[in-house]
Structure formats: structure tokens, C-alpha cells
Design an enzyme around this catalytic site. Structure first.
Site, PDB file in Angstrom:
ATOM      1  N   SER A 135     -42.933 -51.161  21.370  1.00 49.19           N
ATOM      2  CA  SER A 135     -41.954 -50.243  21.936  1.00 49.19           C
ATOM      3  C   SER A 135     -42.034 -50.387  23.449  1.00 49.19           C
ATOM      4  O   SER A 135     -43.075 -50.114  24.046  1.00 49.19           O
ATOM      5  CB  SER A 135     -42.306 -48.821  21.493  1.00 49.19           C
ATOM      6  OG  SER A 135     -41.452 -47.888  22.102  1.00 49.19           O
ATOM      7  N   LYS A 161     -38.638 -53.070  20.472  1.00 52.45           N
ATOM      8  CA  LYS A 161     -37.807 -51.865  20.588  1.00 52.45           C
ATOM      9  C   LYS A 161     -37.715 -51.538  22.062  1.00 52.45           C
ATOM     10  O   LYS A 161     -38.718 -51.612  22.778  1.00 52.45           O
ATOM     11  CB  LYS A 161     -38.480 -50.736  19.797  1.00 52.45           C
ATOM     12  CG  LYS A 161     -38.090 -49.323  20.179  1.00 52.45           C
ATOM     13  CD  LYS A 161     -38.580 -48.335  19.109  1.00 52.45           C
ATOM     14  CE  LYS A 161     -39.102 -47.053  19.700  1.00 52.45           C
ATOM     15  NZ  LYS A 161     -39.622 -46.126  18.673  1.00 52.45           N
ATOM     16  N   LYS A 163     -36.467 -48.609  24.902  1.00 50.42           N
ATOM     17  CA  LYS A 163     -36.054 -47.222  25.113  1.00 50.42           C
ATOM     18  C   LYS A 163     -34.749 -47.246  25.903  1.00 50.42           C
ATOM     19  O   LYS A 163     -34.614 -48.044  26.841  1.00 50.42           O
ATOM     20  CB  LYS A 163     -37.135 -46.485  25.902  1.00 50.42           C
ATOM     21  CG  LYS A 163     -38.435 -46.304  25.123  1.00 50.42           C
ATOM     22  CD  LYS A 163     -38.250 -45.297  23.999  1.00 50.42           C
ATOM     23  CE  LYS A 163     -39.574 -44.987  23.322  1.00 50.42           C
ATOM     24  NZ  LYS A 163     -39.420 -43.990  22.264  1.00 50.42           N
ATOM     25  N   ASP A 188     -34.194 -47.010  21.072  1.00 53.16           N
ATOM     26  CA  ASP A 188     -34.585 -45.623  20.802  1.00 53.16           C
ATOM     27  C   ASP A 188     -34.162 -44.740  21.972  1.00 53.16           C
ATOM     28  O   ASP A 188     -34.550 -44.991  23.112  1.00 53.16           O
ATOM     29  CB  ASP A 188     -36.107 -45.549  20.607  1.00 53.16           C
ATOM     30  CG  ASP A 188     -36.590 -44.170  20.168  1.00 53.16           C
ATOM     31  OD1 ASP A 188     -35.755 -43.255  20.007  1.00 53.16           O
ATOM     32  OD2 ASP A 188     -37.822 -44.013  19.987  1.00 53.16           O
ATOM     33  N   GLU A 213     -32.214 -45.656  17.111  1.00 53.69           N
ATOM     34  CA  GLU A 213     -33.100 -44.535  16.762  1.00 53.69           C
ATOM     35  C   GLU A 213     -32.756 -43.272  17.557  1.00 53.69           C
ATOM     36  O   GLU A 213     -32.650 -43.311  18.780  1.00 53.69           O
ATOM     37  CB  GLU A 213     -34.548 -44.979  17.046  1.00 53.69           C
ATOM     38  CG  GLU A 213     -35.625 -44.008  16.613  1.00 53.69           C
ATOM     39  CD  GLU A 213     -37.037 -44.594  16.847  1.00 53.69           C
ATOM     40  OE1 GLU A 213     -37.169 -45.831  17.018  1.00 53.69           O
ATOM     41  OE2 GLU A 213     -37.990 -43.802  16.889  1.00 53.69           O
ATOM     42  N   ASP A 238     -35.875 -40.117  13.903  1.00 55.61           N
ATOM     43  CA  ASP A 238     -37.292 -39.933  14.206  1.00 55.61           C
ATOM     44  C   ASP A 238     -37.522 -38.415  14.355  1.00 55.61           C
ATOM     45  O   ASP A 238     -37.868 -37.738  13.378  1.00 55.61           O
ATOM     46  CB  ASP A 238     -37.616 -40.721  15.493  1.00 55.61           C
ATOM     47  CG  ASP A 238     -39.002 -40.477  16.056  1.00 55.61           C
ATOM     48  OD1 ASP A 238     -39.722 -39.603  15.553  1.00 55.61           O
ATOM     49  OD2 ASP A 238     -39.394 -41.155  17.039  1.00 55.61           O
ATOM     50  N   LYS A 262     -43.493 -40.710  10.989  1.00 57.31           N
ATOM     51  CA  LYS A 262     -44.715 -40.547  11.788  1.00 57.31           C
ATOM     52  C   LYS A 262     -45.520 -39.472  11.089  1.00 57.31           C
ATOM     53  O   LYS A 262     -45.033 -38.348  10.897  1.00 57.31           O
ATOM     54  CB  LYS A 262     -44.387 -40.088  13.206  1.00 57.31           C
ATOM     55  CG  LYS A 262     -43.724 -41.159  14.060  1.00 57.31           C
ATOM     56  CD  LYS A 262     -43.470 -40.645  15.459  1.00 57.31           C
ATOM     57  CE  LYS A 262     -42.698 -41.697  16.248  1.00 57.31           C
ATOM     58  NZ  LYS A 262     -42.197 -41.147  17.515  1.00 57.31           N
ATOM     59  N   GLY A 290     -44.883 -44.812  15.997  1.00 62.23           N
ATOM     60  CA  GLY A 290     -46.146 -44.618  16.704  1.00 62.23           C
ATOM     61  C   GLY A 290     -45.987 -43.557  17.772  1.00 62.23           C
ATOM     62  O   GLY A 290     -44.867 -43.214  18.165  1.00 62.23           O
TER      63      GLY A 290
HETATM   64  O1  OSB Z   1     -39.931 -42.013  19.993  1.00 60.69           O
HETATM   65  O2  OSB Z   1     -41.008 -43.466  18.953  1.00 60.69           O
HETATM   66  C1  OSB Z   1     -40.957 -42.641  19.845  1.00 60.69           C
HETATM   67  C2  OSB Z   1     -44.159 -42.750  21.923  1.00 60.69           C
HETATM   68  C3  OSB Z   1     -44.377 -41.394  22.144  1.00 60.69           C
HETATM   69  C4  OSB Z   1     -43.456 -40.486  21.664  1.00 60.69           C
HETATM   70  C5  OSB Z   1     -42.339 -40.932  20.949  1.00 60.69           C
HETATM   71  C6  OSB Z   1     -42.140 -42.286  20.709  1.00 60.69           C
HETATM   72  C7  OSB Z   1     -43.054 -43.200  21.224  1.00 60.69           C
HETATM   73  C8  OSB Z   1     -42.921 -44.645  21.099  1.00 60.69           C
HETATM   74  C9  OSB Z   1     -44.172 -45.489  21.191  1.00 60.69           C
HETATM   75  O3  OSB Z   1     -41.859 -45.206  21.008  1.00 60.69           O
HETATM   76  C10 OSB Z   1     -44.503 -46.184  19.929  1.00 60.69           C
HETATM   77  C11 OSB Z   1     -45.907 -46.733  19.932  1.00 60.69           C
HETATM   78  O4  OSB Z   1     -46.870 -45.973  19.704  1.00 60.69           O
HETATM   79  O5  OSB Z   1     -46.057 -47.935  20.123  1.00 60.69           O
HETATM   80 MG    MG Z   2     -38.577 -42.573  18.440  1.00 62.69          MG
END
Ligand code: OSB
Ligand code: MG
Length: 371
Positions: A135, A161, A163, A188, A213, A238, A262, A290
Site C-alpha cells: 500500500s 495499491k 492512496k 484506496d 477501495e 473497507d 481486517k 492491513g
Molecule cells: O485503508 O487500508 C487502509 C493503513 C492504516 C489504516 C488504513 C489503511 C492502511 C493501509 C496500509 O492501507 C496497509 C498495510 O498495512 O500495508
Molecule cells: Mg482501506
């Protein structure tokens, strides 16, 4: 199995590189490690609540309070040690799912260690290697994002992925797609758009994304359904998926076609399992999200992602993608291109290093049942 003692520590670990989402930029991660002791064994759980109530309404401090004043006393008062019994008993309390999950995870690790089994076997997982993914946060510039994606691909990751947020969406996808036309790519938004942004979101259909996402805030299941009707790319939820009931509502309403699971967000492995099985029956694929976990939470996620309906690559990367010195041994590493092996020792199968936990601890508290 009787729980003799429970310990909680609040830890802070610095990131190797800042992580920016539509919520803002973070330079470190604060989280709670929960240890449950029985018969000379120790089960480890991680509570993924963050310092600020941005991703979720829970924070490290609300989770600490709920664990200390409600969940830990429940374990001692009712004498519950079986993770399934704990999940049921903890159900009398509303919400606070990350707090519940942290303790339930410790009980699952402990139970698997008592049996001498890898946790994956206790869950009925079907694979010993999971597909990894990275991510990527928002960067200072698009070239920096493209370079960072390139370095992860060089390290062996195959699914990326990114953001997104208004102003960092179409441009970011365009640049990454131009540089890497064939990679598995997804985005995401962490809920930062609204239906007013429909045209921008529809423009993402051009980039052959695996999924988009959480474009809208958690409670906007209806708006997600309106967007999904007009978009070719599958939406994935999510933040909206808090339980089996919300997963069922989202699928009935056609708010998404894919679900990110999650374990912390849904309140623990028991609820995770219900959502997993429900989606499986419906032919809806899930994948393991994650929360920038330490090695303890990430090892737990590896065992979870070994279940059969985790069909898309996980947000699960090597220890060194997040932290210079993870709190476990051995560190989690890629076992082959885009893959991470599920540890096969008892329980989570990695060893938390007490010395490193102590070094990263802001405070620790020990709890015992009344004799
Ligand atoms: O939205 O998936 C998410 C990290 C913290 C809070 C929300 C998210 C995330 C990540 C990181 O996208 C995913 C990872 O742990 O590699
Ligand atoms: Mg997410």
C-alpha cells in the site's frame, strides 16, 4: 486452559518512510500489544486502533480503557479462555471492535500454542504462502510516487495499491499506469469522496484497476451502490464493513463486489470467519487488509489470509517496508516474487523480542484474576 495473567503495553515504532493517506501524514505508529499467559505459554495479540480517531472511532486510549475496564475483567470473571467463548461473551459490549480483536487474537495464538499447531491449522487455512501487496501512501510529487512504486516492484511485489484523494487520483493513476502498464494496480480513498465526485471516480475506469477501495465514508452504503451501478471497476469496502450484518447489507444493496477484511475492524477472528464464509457462499472474493501492523499483527494476518476465500493479494508486506527494527524474529520477508510464507511454528509462528518490545513501550500494565 485458564488465563493466569494478561499484560498490555502501548508501543510506538517509527516508520522507515512517512505514510500519507486522505487522513494526513504519519511518521510513526502507536499500537497496543496484548499478552495472555497460561501454563507457561504466552499468546500475543495486537490492537490496531491508532492514536487518532480518523480511520475508525477507536483510538489507542479508548481501546486501552475498554480492555482494562471491561474485556480483561470479563476474561477473569467468567473464566473464559477459549477464543470463541470470549468472542461471544464480549458481544454484550457494543462497538470497540479493535479492542475486542486485540484480546481475541492473543487467545487464538495461545490456544494454537497449547495444541502445538500453527494458527493456520486451527483456522483451517488452505495455503502456506499468501500473495503479498504494498500500500503506497501519497507522496510529495507524482515522480516520487512512480519511483517508490518502481522500487517496490524491484523488491518483488506484484500488486500495488495507491492512496488517492481529490487532486491526487486520475493524475496518480495515469502516471503509474504509464510507467507500469501491466502491474496489478488498485486504489484506496479512505472515504474522502462524495457522490458529487462521481465523474472523477468514473474516470478511474480507464486504468484497469483491480478495485476502488472505500470511495465514500463508512456509513454511505447507499451512495456506494449508486456509484457501483455506473462504474465498471469493482468497488471494495473497507471502513464500511464492521460485522457480518454490514457485509450482508452491503452485498444485498450491491454497494460493492469485493470486501476487504481486517480482523481488527470487524472485532476479531470469530467475526472475520463469519464474513469470510458468507462471502464465500455468495461467490464474493475477500482479501486481507492491513493496518501498518508490527510483526505480531502481520503474522496474525498471514494466518488469516491462508483461508480459502482470501482470493486477492493482501495488504501484507515485509517487515522492512514498515519498520527498521520490527519487534519479531525472524522478520517477515518475501518468500518469492509477490509471496510471503505463512510461518509454520506453533501459534503465530514468529517470536516477539521482549527487549525490543520494552524499548518501544510507552507504558505497560499487568492484570491478574482475583484469587
Ligand atoms: O485503508 O487500508 C487502509 C493503513 C492504516 C489504516 C488504513 C489503511 C492502511 C493501509 C496500509 O492501507 C496497509 C498495510 O498495512 O500495508
Ligand atoms: Mg482501506
Amino acid at each position: 486452559m485458564t488465563i493466569e495473567r494478561i499484560e498490555m503495553s502501548l508501543l510506538r515504532l517509527p516508520f522507515v518512510h512517512f505514510f500519507e493517506t486522505s487522513f494526513g501524514r504519519a511518521h510513526d505508529r502507536t499500537f497496543i500489544v496484548i499478552k495472555a499467559f497460561s501454563g507457561g505459554l504466552c499468546g500475543y495479540g495486537e490492537c490496531v486502533a491508532e492514536e487518532a480517531p480518523l480511520y475508525s472511532g477507536e483510538t489507542t486510549e479508548t481501546a486501552w480503557h475498554i480492555l482494562k475496564d471491561f474485556l480483561i475483567p470479563l476474561v477473569f470473571r467468567q473464566g473464559v479462555a477459549e477464543p470463541g467463548d470470549f468472542a461471544r461473551e464480549a458481544g454484550i459490549f457494543r462497538g470497540n471492535r479493535m479492542a475486542k480483536a486485540g484480546l481475541e487474537l492473543a487467545l487464538w495464538d495461545l490456544k494454537a500454542k497449547t495444541l502445538g499447531w500453527p494458527l493456520r491449522r486451527l483456522y483451517g487455512g488452505v495455503r502456506d504462502e499468501v500473495e503479498a501487496g504494498v500500500s503506497c501512501g501519497i507522496e510529495n510529487s507524482i515522480p516520487e510516487l512512480v519511483a517508490r512504486v518502481g522500487s517496490y516492484l524491484e523488491q518483488g511485489y506484484r500488486r500495488i495499491k495507491i492512496k488517492i484523494k481529490p487532486g491526487w487520483d486520475v493524475k496518480a493513476c495515469e502516471a503509474v499506469r504509464r510507467a507500469y502498464p501491466d502491474i496489478m494496480l488498485q486504489v484506496d480513498a479512505n472515504g474522502c469522496y462524495s457522490l458529487a465526485d462521481k465523474e472523477t471516480l468514473k474516470a478511474l475506469d480507464a486504468f484497469r484497476l483491480l478495485l476502488v477501495e472505500q470511495p465514500f465514508p463508512p456509513y454511505d452504503l447507499w451512495d456506494h451502490a449508486q456509484l457501483q451501478k455506473d462504474m465498471a471497476t469493482p468497488l471494495c469496502l473497507d471502513e464500511s464493513i464492521l460485522s457480518l450484518d454490514t457485509a450482508r447489507a452491503a452485498l444485498e444493496m450491491r454497494s460493492c463486489r469485493i470486501i476487504n477484511i481486517k480482523v481488527g475492524r470487524v472485532g476479531g477472528p470469530a467475526e472475520m470467519r463469519k464474513i469470510h464464509d458468507f462471502c464465500d457462499e455468495r461467490g464474493v472474493p475477500v482479501w486481507c487488509g492491513g493496518m501498518l501492523e508490527s510483526g505480531i499483527g502481520r503474522a496474525h494476518n498471514l494466518h488469516i489470509a491462508s483461508l480459502s476465500n482470501f482470493k486477492l493479494p493482501a495488504d501484507l508486506s515485509a517487515s522492512c517496508r514498515y519498520y527498521k527494527e520490527d519487534i519479531i524474529e525472524p522478520f517477515i520477508e518475501l518468500s518469492g516474487p509477490g509471496k510471503i510464507r505463512v510461518p509454520d511454528g506453533p501459534g503465530i509462528g514468529v517470536n516477539p523480542v521482549e527487549e525490543r518490545i520494552r524499548k518501544a513501550s510507552l507504558r505497560t500494565e499487568v492484570f491478574r484474576g482475583q484469587p
